[in-house]
Design an enzyme around this catalytic site. Sequence first.
Site, PDB file in Angstrom:
ATOM      1  CB  VAL A 115     -10.564 -17.896  24.924  1.00 13.95           C
ATOM      2  CG1 VAL A 115     -10.540 -18.909  23.784  1.00 13.95           C
ATOM      3  CG2 VAL A 115     -11.855 -18.012  25.726  1.00 13.95           C
ATOM      4  CE1 TYR A 136     -13.942  -7.158  25.667  1.00 11.26           C
ATOM      5  CE2 TYR A 136     -13.309  -8.085  27.799  1.00 11.26           C
ATOM      6  CZ  TYR A 136     -13.747  -8.261  26.489  1.00 11.26           C
ATOM      7  OH  TYR A 136     -13.995  -9.532  26.014  1.00 11.26           O
ATOM      8  N   GLY A 190     -16.953 -11.893  12.793  1.00 12.96           N
ATOM      9  CA  GLY A 190     -15.570 -11.996  13.286  1.00 12.96           C
ATOM     10  C   GLY A 190     -15.036 -13.401  13.127  1.00 12.96           C
TER      11      GLY A 190
HETATM   12  P1  NDP Z   1      -9.644 -12.517  18.211  1.00 14.73           P
HETATM   13  O1  NDP Z   1      -8.946 -11.205  18.229  1.00 14.73           O
HETATM   14  O2  NDP Z   1      -8.853 -13.731  17.944  1.00 14.73           O
HETATM   15  O3  NDP Z   1     -10.879 -12.474  17.196  1.00 14.73           O
HETATM   16  C1  NDP Z   1     -11.753 -11.370  17.155  1.00 14.73           C
HETATM   17  C2  NDP Z   1     -12.507 -11.395  15.850  1.00 14.73           C
HETATM   18  O4  NDP Z   1     -13.411 -10.273  15.826  1.00 14.73           O
HETATM   19  C3  NDP Z   1     -11.575 -11.232  14.640  1.00 14.73           C
HETATM   20  O5  NDP Z   1     -12.072 -11.981  13.573  1.00 14.73           O
HETATM   21  C4  NDP Z   1     -11.682  -9.739  14.376  1.00 14.73           C
HETATM   22  O6  NDP Z   1     -11.351  -9.366  13.073  1.00 14.73           O
HETATM   23  C5  NDP Z   1     -13.163  -9.534  14.637  1.00 14.73           C
HETATM   24  N1  NDP Z   1     -13.466  -8.121  14.757  1.00 14.73           N
HETATM   25  C6  NDP Z   1     -13.006  -7.244  15.671  1.00 14.73           C
HETATM   26  N2  NDP Z   1     -13.486  -6.022  15.425  1.00 14.73           N
HETATM   27  C7  NDP Z   1     -14.288  -6.138  14.335  1.00 14.73           C
HETATM   28  C8  NDP Z   1     -15.064  -5.247  13.589  1.00 14.73           C
HETATM   29  N3  NDP Z   1     -15.149  -3.950  13.920  1.00 14.73           N
HETATM   30  N4  NDP Z   1     -15.752  -5.697  12.515  1.00 14.73           N
HETATM   31  C9  NDP Z   1     -15.688  -6.993  12.173  1.00 14.73           C
HETATM   32  N5  NDP Z   1     -14.957  -7.904  12.839  1.00 14.73           N
HETATM   33  C10 NDP Z   1     -14.273  -7.473  13.905  1.00 14.73           C
HETATM   34  O7  NDP Z   1     -10.354 -12.610  19.644  1.00 14.73           O
HETATM   35  P2  NDP Z   1     -11.379 -13.686  20.246  1.00 14.73           P
HETATM   36  O8  NDP Z   1     -11.685 -14.758  19.289  1.00 14.73           O
HETATM   37  O9  NDP Z   1     -10.866 -14.040  21.581  1.00 14.73           O
HETATM   38  O10 NDP Z   1     -12.647 -12.741  20.444  1.00 14.73           O
HETATM   39  C11 NDP Z   1     -13.938 -13.081  19.961  1.00 14.73           C
HETATM   40  C12 NDP Z   1     -14.979 -12.610  20.962  1.00 14.73           C
HETATM   41  O11 NDP Z   1     -14.804 -13.313  22.173  1.00 14.73           O
HETATM   42  C13 NDP Z   1     -14.905 -11.124  21.318  1.00 14.73           C
HETATM   43  O12 NDP Z   1     -16.211 -10.622  21.394  1.00 14.73           O
HETATM   44  C14 NDP Z   1     -14.262 -11.130  22.696  1.00 14.73           C
HETATM   45  O13 NDP Z   1     -14.628 -10.003  23.449  1.00 14.73           O
HETATM   46  C15 NDP Z   1     -14.835 -12.407  23.256  1.00 14.73           C
HETATM   47  N6  NDP Z   1     -14.135 -13.004  24.377  1.00 14.73           N
HETATM   48  C16 NDP Z   1     -12.825 -13.372  24.266  1.00 14.73           C
HETATM   49  C17 NDP Z   1     -12.185 -13.949  25.342  1.00 14.73           C
HETATM   50  C18 NDP Z   1     -10.750 -14.312  25.318  1.00 14.73           C
HETATM   51  O14 NDP Z   1     -10.170 -14.513  26.398  1.00 14.73           O
HETATM   52  N7  NDP Z   1     -10.113 -14.451  24.171  1.00 14.73           N
HETATM   53  C19 NDP Z   1     -12.920 -14.233  26.571  1.00 14.73           C
HETATM   54  C20 NDP Z   1     -14.285 -13.773  26.592  1.00 14.73           C
HETATM   55  C21 NDP Z   1     -14.861 -13.212  25.509  1.00 14.73           C
HETATM   56  P3  NDP Z   1      -9.988  -8.562  12.763  1.00 14.73           P
HETATM   57  O15 NDP Z   1      -8.922  -9.584  12.804  1.00 14.73           O
HETATM   58  O16 NDP Z   1     -10.234  -7.951  11.435  1.00 14.73           O
HETATM   59  O17 NDP Z   1      -9.846  -7.543  13.841  1.00 14.73           O
HETATM   60  C1  8X3 Z   2     -12.028 -11.756  27.729  1.00 19.08           C
HETATM   61  C2  8X3 Z   2     -11.727 -12.409  29.036  1.00 19.08           C
HETATM   62  O1  8X3 Z   2     -10.966 -11.916  31.396  1.00 19.08           O
HETATM   63  O2  8X3 Z   2      -9.476 -11.315  29.581  1.00 19.08           O
HETATM   64  O3  8X3 Z   2     -13.316 -11.252  27.734  1.00 19.08           O
HETATM   65  O4  8X3 Z   2     -11.458 -10.046  29.999  1.00 19.08           O
HETATM   66  S1  8X3 Z   2     -10.861 -11.355  30.044  1.00 19.08           S
END
Ligand code: NDP
Ligand code: 8X3
Length: 254
Positions: A187, A154, A11
């Site tokens: 984030v 989630y 990702g």
């Molecule tokens: P983004 O949506 O900015 O990035 C998510 C990334 O994951 C993208 O590159 C997306 O690609 C990729 N992705 C999603 N589904 C798939 C798939 N099936 N196969 C391959 N790639 C995939 O979100 P974040 O950077 O915030 O999220 C990254 C991680 O951090 C996640 O696991 C999320 O749950 C976790 N997280 C995020 C938080 C937040 O507040 N933002 C807090 C806590 C955890 P594409 O663009 O093609 O979908």
């Molecule tokens: C992403 C953080 O609190 O929006 O995992 O679920 S929250």
Amino acid sequence: MMNKQIALITGATSGIGEACARKFAEGGYNLILTGRNAQKLNAIAAELQQTGVEVVALVFDVRQAEAARKAWEGLDAAWQQVDVLINNAGLALGLEKEYEGDPTDWEIMIDTNIKGLLTMTRLVVPGMVARNQGHVINIGSVAGDAAYAGGNVYCATKAAVKTISDGLRIDVAESAVRVTTIKPGLVETNFSVVRFHGDTERAKPVYQGIEPLTGADIADVAFYAASAPKHVQIAEVLVLATHQASGSVIYREK
Ligand code: NDP
Ligand code: 8X3
């Protein structure tokens, strides 16, 4: 080929994954970047290659175990010597009550956040154990510590990330392989736009009245864990914005 360490980041086309790609590139790693959006992935790879980093871009969906296996097996043996695996690809879909939620959303979250992470772990970790060296960094969430309103499935997937990481840490304890779970709070990435199925107006308030974390903040933590001395295993890190206390307690300035 190279004598640098290799980080494989899933990702890597957005948010935390993209920030990890930049941080580990700056920090002297070569990179295997995976994602679904070929154009974006190739653009990031090309940009980092300009800085002298060797980058392999693998386009596949982590839900497609067969595609992941083919991509992995297509790598040269030297590239399969991964030092750091960052299981980052993941998403939330919807914020409905559990009894009103969309089963398709549930399936996508479970297949990506849990099964995709397991698929990558199953491919990459045997080599780490055989080489007695490596580090798995799984991106969990504060959402996995306790459910919040509408978080139901989630939150469960992120609780699973923590438990799966804990299980792996037990299973590799005889080896020098390390396992870290990073649990970010808010984030600002594309996360909320994805959660609300592209509705940017609904996503905006999530990051209002508070200074959220950035992808780079989480990449710093991942890099710190990977850079710790070999006898130090940063097992789990909860990283919150200063005005966030838990998944459901957030102080917002009016
Ligand atoms: P983004 O949506 O900015 O990035 C998510 C990334 O994951 C993208 O590159 C997306 O690609 C990729 N992705 C999603 N589904 C798939 C798939 N099936 N196969 C391959 N790639 C995939 O979100 P974040 O950077 O915030 O999220 C990254 C991680 O951090 C996640 O696991 C999320 O749950 C976790 N997280 C995020 C938080 C937040 O507040 N933002 C807090 C806590 C955890 P594409 O663009 O093609 O979908
Ligand atoms: C992403 C953080 O609190 O929006 O995992 O679920 S929250």
